[in-house]
Design a protein around this motif. Sequence first.
Motif, short mmCIF file in Angstrom:
data_model
loop_
_atom_site.label_atom_id
_atom_site.label_comp_id
_atom_site.label_asym_id
_atom_site.label_seq_id
_atom_site.Cartn_x
_atom_site.Cartn_y
_atom_site.Cartn_z
N LYS A 30 -3.90 8.21 0.55
CA LYS A 30 -3.90 7.51 -0.75
C LYS A 30 -5.12 7.88 -1.58
N ASP A 38 1.13 4.43 -5.57
CA ASP A 38 0.71 5.83 -5.68
C ASP A 38 -0.79 5.98 -5.45
N ALA A 39 -1.53 4.91 -5.76
CA ALA A 39 -2.99 4.92 -5.66
C ALA A 39 -3.48 3.50 -5.43
N VAL A 40 -4.75 3.38 -5.06
CA VAL A 40 -5.36 2.09 -4.80
C VAL A 40 -6.63 1.96 -5.63
N MET A 82 -8.36 8.70 3.22
CA MET A 82 -8.10 8.39 1.81
C MET A 82 -8.85 9.42 0.95
N THR A 126 -4.57 11.21 -9.04
CA THR A 126 -3.35 10.93 -8.29
C THR A 126 -2.29 12.00 -8.58
N VAL A 169 -7.88 6.77 -4.09
CA VAL A 169 -8.50 5.45 -4.24
C VAL A 169 -9.69 5.52 -5.19
N TRP A 215 -3.06 3.44 4.76
CA TRP A 215 -3.99 3.99 3.76
C TRP A 215 -3.96 5.53 3.71
N ASN A 236 -0.76 14.78 -5.89
CA ASN A 236 0.66 14.66 -5.56
C ASN A 236 1.51 15.80 -6.13
N ILE A 273 0.85 -1.20 0.00
CA ILE A 273 0.00 0.00 0.00
C ILE A 273 0.88 1.25 0.00
N ARG A 274 1.87 1.26 0.87
CA ARG A 274 2.75 2.43 0.97
C ARG A 274 3.54 2.67 -0.30
#
Length: 186
Positions: free
Chosen positions: A107, A71-73, A137, A180, A109, A104, A184, A67-68
Amino acid sequence: MSKPVNILGIAGSLRRQSYNRSALHAAKELLPEDAALDIFELDGIPGFNQDHDQNPPAEVMELKKRIRAADAVLISTPEYNYSIPGVLKNAIDWASRPYGDNAWSGKPVAIMGASIGRMGTARAQYHLRQVFVFLDMHPLNKPEVMIGEAADRFDSDGNLIDERSRELIGDLLQNLVTWTRQLNKD
């Protein structure tokens, strides 16, 4: 060109022939050129036990690491009893613990889901959005990808054959990459 956006995909089902796992595999085919999708399987994650917060199992440590690193989920969820499947909620809980060590957090998502029912996981997706608030998130709002009557949308090999669903997943992925990058910006 910017570095690719690395997306971690998680299916909220353990079933090998899961429509949601198949939807993630379709997403791999539909990725924008500037993105990569890595799928994490939840089948090795044990039931959450707060007694192990300070020393989580190796499978949980791997999930948090992945997860870390992402860049995205992208979560593809079924809907069980109008809500989030237990296996997915279990993984979410593990990766948010112990308090102060939430993998999380921050992030971007996106959510999609497939179900044999007509509504195609609408309620589970909305419950996930509620959980994302506490997890800090940043959910993508559009498009909503709810693949209802999934048995008619996938072939016997698990390939997504419904063109409208494929189009929505492609749009979701493009929007996730854009979202994302926006989040960022330095």
